[in-house]
Design a protein around this motif. Structure first.
Motif, short mmCIF file in Angstrom:
data_model
loop_
_atom_site.label_atom_id
_atom_site.label_comp_id
_atom_site.label_asym_id
_atom_site.label_seq_id
_atom_site.Cartn_x
_atom_site.Cartn_y
_atom_site.Cartn_z
N VAL A 1 12.50 8.42 6.15
CA VAL A 1 11.67 7.46 5.42
C VAL A 1 11.75 7.82 3.95
O VAL A 1 11.32 8.91 3.54
CB VAL A 1 10.19 7.51 5.89
CG1 VAL A 1 9.37 6.47 5.12
CG2 VAL A 1 10.07 7.24 7.39
N LEU A 2 12.31 6.91 3.17
CA LEU A 2 12.41 7.07 1.72
C LEU A 2 11.60 5.94 1.08
O LEU A 2 11.44 4.88 1.69
CB LEU A 2 13.88 6.99 1.27
CG LEU A 2 14.82 8.06 1.85
CD1 LEU A 2 16.27 7.70 1.56
CD2 LEU A 2 14.50 9.42 1.27
N PRO A 3 11.09 6.15 -0.14
CA PRO A 3 10.18 5.15 -0.68
C PRO A 3 10.85 3.85 -1.14
O PRO A 3 10.22 2.80 -1.14
CB PRO A 3 9.54 5.86 -1.89
CG PRO A 3 10.53 6.91 -2.26
CD PRO A 3 11.18 7.34 -0.97
N ARG B 1 2.41 4.51 6.80
CA ARG B 1 2.32 3.39 7.75
C ARG B 1 2.87 2.11 7.12
O ARG B 1 3.61 1.37 7.75
CB ARG B 1 0.87 3.19 8.17
CG ARG B 1 0.69 3.51 9.65
CD ARG B 1 -0.71 3.26 10.09
NE ARG B 1 -1.49 4.48 10.01
CZ ARG B 1 -2.81 4.55 10.18
NH1 ARG B 1 -3.50 3.45 10.41
NH2 ARG B 1 -3.43 5.70 10.13
N SER B 2 2.50 1.88 5.87
CA SER B 2 3.01 0.69 5.18
C SER B 2 4.52 0.76 5.03
O SER B 2 5.23 -0.23 5.20
CB SER B 2 2.38 0.56 3.80
OG SER B 2 1.00 0.43 3.92
N ARG B 3 4.99 1.94 4.68
CA ARG B 3 6.43 2.07 4.42
C ARG B 3 7.23 1.90 5.72
O ARG B 3 8.29 1.27 5.71
CB ARG B 3 6.72 3.44 3.77
CG ARG B 3 8.15 3.63 3.33
CD ARG B 3 8.61 2.57 2.33
NE ARG B 3 10.04 2.68 2.08
CZ ARG B 3 10.86 1.63 1.90
NH1 ARG B 3 10.38 0.40 1.89
NH2 ARG B 3 12.14 1.82 1.68
N THR B 4 6.74 2.45 6.83
CA THR B 4 7.48 2.27 8.08
C THR B 4 7.44 0.79 8.50
O THR B 4 8.44 0.28 9.01
CB THR B 4 6.93 3.16 9.22
OG1 THR B 4 5.55 2.92 9.38
CG2 THR B 4 7.15 4.64 8.95
N ASP C 1 0.80 -1.24 0.00
CA ASP C 1 0.00 0.00 0.00
C ASP C 1 0.82 1.27 0.00
O ASP C 1 0.51 2.18 0.74
CB ASP C 1 -0.94 0.08 1.21
CG ASP C 1 -1.47 -1.25 1.61
OD1 ASP C 1 -1.65 -2.04 0.69
OD2 ASP C 1 -1.69 -1.47 2.80
N VAL C 2 1.88 1.33 -0.77
CA VAL C 2 2.61 2.57 -0.92
C VAL C 2 2.35 3.08 -2.33
O VAL C 2 2.65 2.40 -3.30
CB VAL C 2 4.13 2.36 -0.67
CG1 VAL C 2 4.90 3.63 -0.94
CG2 VAL C 2 4.38 1.88 0.75
N ASP C 3 1.71 4.27 -2.43
CA ASP C 3 1.38 4.83 -3.74
C ASP C 3 2.37 5.91 -4.10
O ASP C 3 2.61 6.81 -3.31
CB ASP C 3 -0.02 5.48 -3.71
CG ASP C 3 -1.11 4.47 -3.50
OD1 ASP C 3 -0.94 3.33 -3.99
OD2 ASP C 3 -2.09 4.80 -2.81
#
Ligand SMILES: [Zn+2]
Length: 363
Positions: A229-231, A278-281, A15-17
């Motif tokens: 936080v980087l994608p 939240r998904s990325r963390t 869920d990272v857009d």
């Protein structure tokens, strides 16, 4: 600087857009993305730099009452300075308009042009006190002392002294680092930056550096995440001779504290904008837990090893013996950061020697 350690392998969450689609397309085309107007009074300006990250995104805010505020500045080189000037020019401004500079952390791609901006415009420069203390320290202002401390630190992790000296390089190469801007303003957790017309709240997120700051813009719900936080990649979390005792624990705690929020958009200092903090963390946390497990396995197979020896047993983005010198320092100090967290969790113990060796804890 953030070495490229892709972090998607473990626990990929979908869920990272990507919202910075022009940035992402430029990335795929190996090009520098365009300057973008993100809101009526907010722009992102890519400032090119060498290395795998290619550029740092400088964010420019139009301030009530005139002038511009910036988050981060770019690598301290003439090429980067020219690109920053051109970027500001393209939005109808100039370096002389800059009234305030917020620096997410002390690394050269973020702080590098701050002194030049200060001289060009008289702007203030703000950082978190923990990073300001490192940049302003006697050791950091003296290249010879800095190099000596770095060599001693690598030797304490198990490096051969001559090899460590070769990896660190001569003090002459460090002069530009030692002349970086010392901030004239400090920002602690929860304080608001002096950007008239904006509500930018400082969020202390230690880990990548002791004083890393993110900025939450309360009017728009945007989160400026720096390198925290980087994608795509996982920021380097390393022990240093001037840093905190357990930087990976700091980092995971900062991620956990931040992971409860869901900002409208995340605007990182590298790569591209995205939604889905939240998904990325969760993904970044899973990446480090996977690395911790891998390291624990390496210690079980090679008890009594130094961090230097253990680093060679881990998986890296290329074969260990092809790692260039500077990258090897990142890898070894990152291994050491993971060791420190395993130790504070009671899973490994060191023999307490001058060059500690590590063994699984008796259970
Ligand atoms: Zn960076």
């Amino acid at each position: 600087m953030v070495p490229a350690v892709p972090s998607g392998a473990a626990g990929r969450v979908q869920d990272v857009d990507i919202t910075g689609t022009a940035q992402h397309e430029a990335w795929l085309a190996r090009a520098i993305p365009p300057v973008e107007q993100l809101r009526g009074d907010l722009w992102s300006i890519p400032v090119p730099m060498g290395g795998p990250l290619r550029y740092v995104s400088v964010y420019a805010f139009a301030l009530d009452g005139g002038g511009l505020g910036l988050i981060d500045t770019g690598w301290g080189s003439d090429e980067s300075w020219t690109a920053l000037q051109a970027g500001l020019d393209s939005i109808g401004g100039s370096v002389a308009d800059v009234r305030g500079v917020l620096v997410t952390h002390l690394h050269y791609d973020h702080l590098g042009l701050a002194e030049r901006l200060r001289q060009a415009s008289g702007t203030w420069v703000a950082m978190h006190p923990a990073d300001a203390a490192v940049v302003g320290s006697a050791e950091h202002r003296d290249p010879a002392a800095f190099v000596a401390a770095e060599i001693d630190f690598l030797v304490s992790l198990g490096a051969d002294r001559d090899e460590a000296a070769a990896d660190v390089g001569p003090a002459e190469n460090m002069g530009h680092f030692s002349r970086m801007a010392v901030p004239d303003r400090l920002l602690t957790h929860g304080e608001h930056a002096d950007f008239p017309g904006w509500r930018l709240r400082a969020v202390h997120t230690p880990g990548h550096t002791p004083g890393h700051l993110c900025f939450h813009e309360e009017r728009t719900g945007l989160l400026f995440s720096g390198d925290h936080v980087l994608p795509r990649i996982s920021p380097n979390i390393s022990s240093t001779h001037s840093g905190t005792p357990d930087p990976l624990r700091d980092y995971l705690d900062s991620l956990a504290a931040m992971g409860t929020e869901e900002p409208a958009e995340v605007l990182p200092a590298h790569e591209w904008r995205f939604r889905g903090l939240r998904s990325r963390t969760a993904e970044l946390t899973a990446h480090h837990e996977h690395r911790l497990g891998e390291l624990l396995g390496a210690i079980r197979e090679n008890p009594g090893s130094t961090p230097w020896q253990l680093a060679a047993h881990l998986t890296w983005s290329r074969p260990w013996d092809q790692y260039e010198r500077r990258m090897r320092i990142f890898a070894v100090t990152e291994t050491d950061a993971h060791l420190r967290l395993l130790a504070s969790r009671g899973l490994v113990v060191s023999d307490g020697g001058t060059v500690p060796t590590w063994t699984p804890a008796a259970r």
